[in-house]
Each structure stands twice: as C-alpha cells, then as structure tokens.
Design a protein around this motif. Structure first.
Motif, PDB file in Angstrom:
ATOM      1  N   GLU A 307       8.387  -1.959   1.107  1.00  9.58           N
ATOM      2  CA  GLU A 307       7.934  -3.634   1.374  1.00  9.58           C
ATOM      3  C   GLU A 307       7.601  -3.561   3.086  1.00  9.58           C
ATOM      4  O   GLU A 307       7.731  -4.649   3.734  1.00  9.58           O
ATOM      5  N   ARG A 311       4.669  -4.710   5.704  1.00  5.76           N
ATOM      6  CA  ARG A 311       4.856  -5.833   6.251  1.00  5.76           C
ATOM      7  C   ARG A 311       5.203  -6.237   7.602  1.00  5.76           C
ATOM      8  O   ARG A 311       4.390  -6.799   7.785  1.00  5.76           O
ATOM      9  N   THR A 315       0.979  -5.983   8.407  1.00  7.07           N
ATOM     10  CA  THR A 315       1.367  -7.995   8.248  1.00  7.07           C
ATOM     11  C   THR A 315       1.883  -8.377   6.783  1.00  7.07           C
ATOM     12  O   THR A 315       1.139  -7.251   5.568  1.00  7.07           O
ATOM     13  N   GLU A 316       1.295  -9.696   5.887  1.00  6.37           N
ATOM     14  CA  GLU A 316       0.998  -9.406   4.463  1.00  6.37           C
ATOM     15  C   GLU A 316       0.442  -9.424   3.632  1.00  6.37           C
ATOM     16  O   GLU A 316       0.105  -9.463   2.321  1.00  6.37           O
ATOM     17  N   LEU A 319       0.662  -6.725   1.882  1.00  7.83           N
ATOM     18  CA  LEU A 319       1.471  -5.784   0.762  1.00  7.83           C
ATOM     19  C   LEU A 319       0.720  -5.793  -0.457  1.00  7.83           C
ATOM     20  O   LEU A 319       1.448  -5.122  -0.936  1.00  7.83           O
TER      21      LEU A 319
END
Length: 480
Positions: A307, A311, A315-316, A319
C-alpha cells in the motif's frame, strides 16, 4: 580465459547492465504511470501478448540452438539471420491482417492501429537478433550494457515527452519502437558482424530441429503466462488490465532483474558442463539457493508494504493494484526456480520433454483457470499461486532425474530460506501496523519497514547459520 573467469566477468557486466537498466526503467515507469491512466497501460498489455507470441514465432528457438551448439560458424549465423528476417516480415503481415479480429476479441477498436504500428518492432528486432545471440554466446555482456542502457534512456525519455504532450497510449507505443531502433543500430555498430550471402539448408534443419520444439513450448508458455491478461482484458474493463499489468510489472522487477542476470550466465555455463552431471548439479544447487536468498525476502517485504509503495510511487489512482500485487508476490517467489529447472532440460538437449512438460502444465493451468474464473479477478490470482507450486514440482521432478537432484531434496534445501523470509515478513507487518496507528507517512513506512525486514532476515540467517548465507559472506569478504 578460464570458464570460471569468464563466468565471473560475465556476471559482473550482466549484473551492472541489468541493475542499471532496471533502475532506469523503473524511474521511467514511475513517471509514465503518473502521466498516463491505468486503462492506457491496459491497452498496451493486451497488445504485448500478441507481440510476445510474434517474437517467438520469428526466432523459433534457433538462437538458443546457436548458443547451445559448440561448432557454429558464420554460415550458421547467416542462415538463422535470414530466416529471422524473412520470418519477421511474414509475421508482421499476418499481425497487420489479424489486427481487426484481435481488437474485436478484446472489444477495443483502438488496438487495430496500435498493433499495426507496434508490429514494426518484429522487423527491427530481427535485424539484430544474431548480433545479440553472438554476444550472449561469447558472454560479452559489457557490449550489451553499452547498447541496452542508452537505448532504454532514449526510448524512455521519448515516451515521457510524448505522454507529457498528451499522446496517451501512443507514447508507450512510440517509446517501444524508438528503443528497439536505437538498440538495433548500436548492435550493428558494436558487434562488427555482418551476414554472408548464404542460406545453408542442412544447418537450418539442424537448428530448427532443436529450436522448433522450444518455439512451440515458448508459444504455449507465452499464451498461458499471459492468460490472465487475456481473460481480464476480454471480460473486464481495460483499467483492470492496467492494474494487473502494473502489479505484475512491479512484482517481476526484482525477480526478473536477478533471474536475467543469472540466466545469461547459467545457460552458456550449464552448456559447457552439460556432460558432467556432478558439476552441473553442484553449480545448479548454489545458483538456485543464492537466487532464492535474494528473491524470497524481497517479494515478501514488498508485498507487506504494498500500500505505501504504490501510493508513494504511483499516486492514489493505482491503489486498486495493491491486492493484485500482494497475491502475485507469493507466486513469484518460485519463478526463477522454474527457469533454472527447465534450463537443465535444454542443455541436456531434451527439448521434446521440455515441450511435453509445458503441455502438461498448461492443461493444469487451464483446469485451475476454469475453476477460479467464477470467483472473479481475485479467484484467478489465487489460482495462479496454486499453478506456480504445481509447476515447481513437475519441473523439478523431471530435471532432477538428469542430475540426481529430486524435487524433495530441492524443497528441503530451499525451505530454510523461505521460512526465514516469512518470519521477516511477519516482523515487517507488525512494525507497519504500529506506524499506521501513528499516522506515519508512506516514505517513512517504506524505509523503516524495509530496514526491519532486511536486518531481521540477515540476522536470523546468521543465527541459524544458513549455509548459503555463509557462502555469500565468504564471497563478499574474501580478500585477494
């Protein structure tokens, strides 16, 4: 130069090339992943399956036959060169014609143009296949590094600039073409080899007789290795393919890096001692344990820290790829072991048995896919772990017969490394849970978790006096 010295010199330059290229490639992939969407990577993944199959058809295992054979000359090289070249033109034409059908299969009309443009790499690559093969046979990995590193930088920078200016998936396509062109041009310049105007039918039959079975094995293996990409691309959104593609790419980064380094050395090295089973077994044992010593803890630690890793790097938006990545890491631990077991069959000239085993494993894979598909993407991923372990026992059983190294003995020697790596992973997990509770930033979680994982693994290996760890320490600390 002695065999040992050639192997050590080759290992140095191969290591330098692979780690340098992997670092450069990793940096490029991070930048591209931040600029592009997961769906755009998904489109490239669908096309990559076709390109991989095309390359196998072109080479037909002939280059491996050239490396394995001890009595090749320029007639052999020239014969295979012309076969590769004209084969690449035929395969490109076939790909061009089939592009609409392939695009319709995936339900992605954009794939028609992408396939027809990216397929040009078939012809570009065919021009330099023999140059690369000769360098591998001579273990001249210094020249390969001089060629591959600038090529990757040129291709990568081109892709980044195109992505920045909004070319989307085409930035990935043109990047591959530019890199392939740069590599081919440099190989012609550095290798100093040129083909004769000759095509020897007898020598072609000799190499094709050995390579044909490897070609069939390679096609089967490529299709089934990419089975998850094909199935996800057919039945799920392109973004899901992108998540899988990225997760598998990150998982394979440490595995492929180390495997490619060692494989470049081991195949010609195994070939030179193929008639001495005791020496072949001894070399194989040490290489296998050494590779697993690095791969197992790396994948387990990265999986635990998936995780914060995704991220921080991507970046998100990436995920959703994390659970894919964590599952794939488990199956990836045995990946290099599969490769080295099969190399034993190749150097022994058992390409027929190689093909037979590939068929057996793919039947098993098909059964597992049919069962696991009903549970969605995650069912498929968990099924891949089962396939990986079954494949290990099949490969090791047959290859072990030739060097008196049965599967149970391999498991016995590999188990201590795996257990210690798992214990280190548990310590990393507990540490990371504590950092989450304290709202630690991702970079801090990665640094502390990685430090805890590596330190604990080495410390436990020292406490239990792991044999391969002692040997590695001797190599590192040895003074001339």
């Amino acid at each position: 130069m002695s065999l040992k010295k050639r192997a050590l010199t080759g290992l140095f330059w191969s290591t330098l090339e692979q780690f340098g290229n992997q670092i450069i490639g990793f940096i490029i992939s991070i930048i591209l992943a931040r600029l592009l969407l997961p769906a755009e990577f998904g489109l490239l993944a669908m096309v990559a399956v076709v390109i991989a199959i095309g390359n196998i058809l072109i080479h037909s295992g002939l280059t491996q036959s050239l490396i394995r054979s001890g009595d090749v000359d320029n007639r052999d090289y020239s014969t295979v060169f012309y076969f590769n070249l004209f084969g690449s033109i035929f395969i490109y034409g076939l790909t061009y014609a089939l592009a609409p059908i392939i695009a319709d299969f995936f339900g992605q009309p954009e794939l028609i143009a992408i396939l027809r443009v990216l397929g040009i790499t078939f012809i570009i690559g065919a021009f330099s296949a023999i140059q690369s093969t000769r360098l591998n046979k001579m273990m001249d990995f210094k020249t390969q590094m001089i060629v591959s590193t600038p090529s990757m930088i040129i291709g990568g920078v081109s892709g980044i600039l195109l992505a920045f200016y909004g070319y989307g998936v085409w930035s990935l396509v043109y990047s591959r073409i530019i890199q392939s062109t740069a590599s081919t041009a440099q190989l012609w310049f550095h290798s100093k080899w040129q083909p004769l105007l000759v095509f020897d039918r007898e020598r072609f039959k000799k190499h094709f007789g050995f390579g044909f079975k490897l070609m069939l094995s390679g096609i089967i293996d490529t299709i089934f290795m990419n089975a998850y990409t094909i199935i996800i691309g057919k039945f799920f959104a392109a973004s899901q393919v992108g998540f899988y593609y990225k997760a598998d790419g990150v998982r394979m980064l440490p595995v492929r890096s180390l495997s490619q380094i060692v494989t470049k050395i081991t195949f010609p090295l195994f070939a030179e001692v193929q008639n001495n089973n005791a020496q072949l077994k001894s070399i194989y044992q040490r290489i296998m344990q050494m590779v697993l010593f690095f791969v197992a803890p790396t994948l387990i630690i990265l999986g635990v820290l998936g995780e914060p890793l995704f991220r921080f790097l991507y970046t998100e938006k990436w995920l959703p790829a994390v659970p894919y990545f964590q599952i794939l890491c488990v199956g990836g631990i045995l990946y290099p072991i599969h490769s080295y077991n099969l190399q034993i069959l190749n150097v022994k000239g058992k390409s027929g048995l190689f093909l037979k085993l590939e068929i057996i494993k793919k039947v098993l894979l098909s059964i597992v896919i049919l069962i696991s598909f009903q549970y969605g993407v995650f069912g498929l991923l968990y099924g891949s772990i089962i396939v990986s372990f079954l494949s290990f026992f099949i490969n090791s059983h047959y290859s072990g017969k030739f060097i008196d190294y049965p599967a149970w003995e391999q498991v016995k020697e590999l188990s201590p490394v795996l257990l210690i790596a798992m214990l280190s992973g548990v310590l990393v997990y507990v540490t990371d849970i504590l950092m989450i509770k304290n709202d630690a930033i991702d970079l801090f979680r990665l640094l502390i978790g990685g430090l805890i994982g590596v330190t604990s693994f080495l410390l436990i290996a020292q406490i239990f006096k792991l044999s391969i760890f002692k040997e590695l320490k001797t190599i590192v600390l040895k003074r001339k």
